[in-house]
Design a protein around this motif. Structure first.
Motif, PDB file in Angstrom:
ATOM      1  N   LEU A  48       0.840  -1.209   0.000  1.00  0.00           N
ATOM      2  CA  LEU A  48       0.000   0.000   0.000  1.00  0.00           C
ATOM      3  C   LEU A  48       0.870   1.252   0.000  1.00  0.00           C
ATOM      4  O   LEU A  48       0.616   2.211  -0.743  1.00  0.00           O
ATOM      5  CB  LEU A  48      -0.928  -0.017   1.209  1.00  0.00           C
ATOM      6  N   LEU A  49       1.922   1.226   0.857  1.00  0.00           N
ATOM      7  CA  LEU A  49       2.835   2.378   0.890  1.00  0.00           C
ATOM      8  C   LEU A  49       3.521   2.572  -0.466  1.00  0.00           C
ATOM      9  O   LEU A  49       3.705   3.697  -0.936  1.00  0.00           O
ATOM     10  CB  LEU A  49       3.889   2.174   1.978  1.00  0.00           C
ATOM     11  N   LEU A  51       2.381   1.744  -3.372  1.00  0.00           N
ATOM     12  CA  LEU A  51       1.425   2.306  -4.326  1.00  0.00           C
ATOM     13  C   LEU A  51       1.234   3.800  -4.093  1.00  0.00           C
ATOM     14  O   LEU A  51       1.132   4.590  -5.044  1.00  0.00           O
ATOM     15  CB  LEU A  51       0.086   1.567  -4.213  1.00  0.00           C
ATOM     16  N   VAL A  52       1.177   4.194  -2.826  1.00  0.00           N
ATOM     17  CA  VAL A  52       1.016   5.625  -2.502  1.00  0.00           C
ATOM     18  C   VAL A  52       2.211   6.418  -3.011  1.00  0.00           C
ATOM     19  O   VAL A  52       2.068   7.466  -3.648  1.00  0.00           O
ATOM     20  CB  VAL A  52       0.837   5.817  -0.980  1.00  0.00           C
ATOM     21  N   ILE A  53       3.422   5.896  -2.699  1.00  0.00           N
ATOM     22  CA  ILE A  53       4.639   6.598  -3.146  1.00  0.00           C
ATOM     23  C   ILE A  53       4.703   6.667  -4.664  1.00  0.00           C
ATOM     24  O   ILE A  53       5.035   7.693  -5.264  1.00  0.00           O
ATOM     25  CB  ILE A  53       5.882   5.898  -2.579  1.00  0.00           C
ATOM     26  N   GLY A  55       2.236   6.639  -6.708  1.00  0.00           N
ATOM     27  CA  GLY A  55       1.234   7.605  -7.167  1.00  0.00           C
ATOM     28  C   GLY A  55       1.728   9.022  -7.028  1.00  0.00           C
ATOM     29  O   GLY A  55       1.536   9.853  -7.918  1.00  0.00           O
ATOM     30  N   VAL A  56       2.422   9.310  -5.907  1.00  0.00           N
ATOM     31  CA  VAL A  56       2.965  10.664  -5.704  1.00  0.00           C
ATOM     32  C   VAL A  56       4.011  10.982  -6.761  1.00  0.00           C
ATOM     33  O   VAL A  56       4.018  12.039  -7.376  1.00  0.00           O
ATOM     34  CB  VAL A  56       3.559  10.794  -4.288  1.00  0.00           C
TER      35      VAL A  56
END
Length: 245
Positions: A48-49, A51-53, A55-56
């Motif tokens: 999840l982390l 994917l977040v990174i 995306g950023v």
């Protein structure tokens, strides 16, 4: 009796050990399952982390790409504007050059027209809209200058190669011209102050004669062609010039 008792106890022990082993095995399996669940949970968190990174970073890359595209478009527009301005300036320059050429032609024609009806005095020769006179008498450079002045003229000033060529056949003998270095040795000047932008000295001239007692400060046509320096007191003919009237 004691042997019977020992056999009974041994029998109990045999039947009790599998249960104990079974319970230990279950507990071990439960611990392994919990560890797996924890590992999977942590893995999900890390995914999840990630994917977040991602995306950023993806959003940042999109912004950078957008900025680069805008900058490129702006530079392209500026380059096109500069090229258009350069093209306009080139066209204006060409137009100015054409106008200047045309104006120069018109000016030459006007000068020719203004002098068309003008004439030189008797005994003078007109060459390229200028009147020239070769003296009949001989004398010093200063005498020639005074004679030209008395005629409303001056000792000839040779401005360029064309005038030199025109005057080359004007006389077949030496004649004074309006060039001297009386004020400063080696600093030759025309009598009317015209800059000495053209010279036509003979080889190794001027040399001041090599005699420190007799200075050669005045110039003359040597047989009507190349220039030479002589003492100003030498006796030569001279050439006067003035505009037609």
């Amino acid at each position: 009796m004691e042997e019977v008792y020992e056999n009974v106890e041994l029998h109990k022990s045999i039947h009790q050990n599998p249960l104990t082993n079974h319970r230990g095995s279950c507990r071990s399996k439960k611990k392994s399952g919990v560890a797996v669940l924890v590992f999977l949970g942590l893995l999900n968190v890390f995914l999840l982390l990630g994917l977040v990174i991602l995306g950023v970073h993806s959003h940042g890359l999109v912004d950078i790409t957008s900025d680069l595209s805008i900058t490129n478009n702006n530079l392209t527009k500026r380059l096109q504007t500069s090229q258009d301005q350069l093209s306009n300036m080139t066209a204006e320059r060409d137009l100015l050059n054409a106008n200047l050429t045309e104006m120069t032609k018109e000016l030459i024609e006007l000068k020719m027209l203004s002098k068309k009806d003008k004439k030189c005095p008797a005994g003078w020769r007109m060459i390229s809209c200028t009147c020239y006179l070769l003296s009949a008498n001989r004398g010093s450079w200063d005498k020639g200058r005074e004679d030209c002045r008395s005629r409303g003229a001056g000792l000839v000033v040779v401005n360029d190669a064309d005038e030199q060529t025109n005057l080359a056949g004007f006389t077949e003998e030496s004649a004074w011209i309006g060039l001297n270095d009386k004020e400063t040795e080696g600093s030759w000047k025309w009598i009317d102050g015209t800059p000495v932008n053209f010279e036509h000295w003979a080889i190794h001239q001027p040399d001041d004669g090599g005699n420190p007692l007799v200075a050669e400060d005045c110039a003359h046509f040597r047989t009507g062609d190349y220039w030479n320096d002589l003492p100003c007191s030498s006796s030569l003919r001279w050439i006067c010039e003035k505009p037609p009237t």
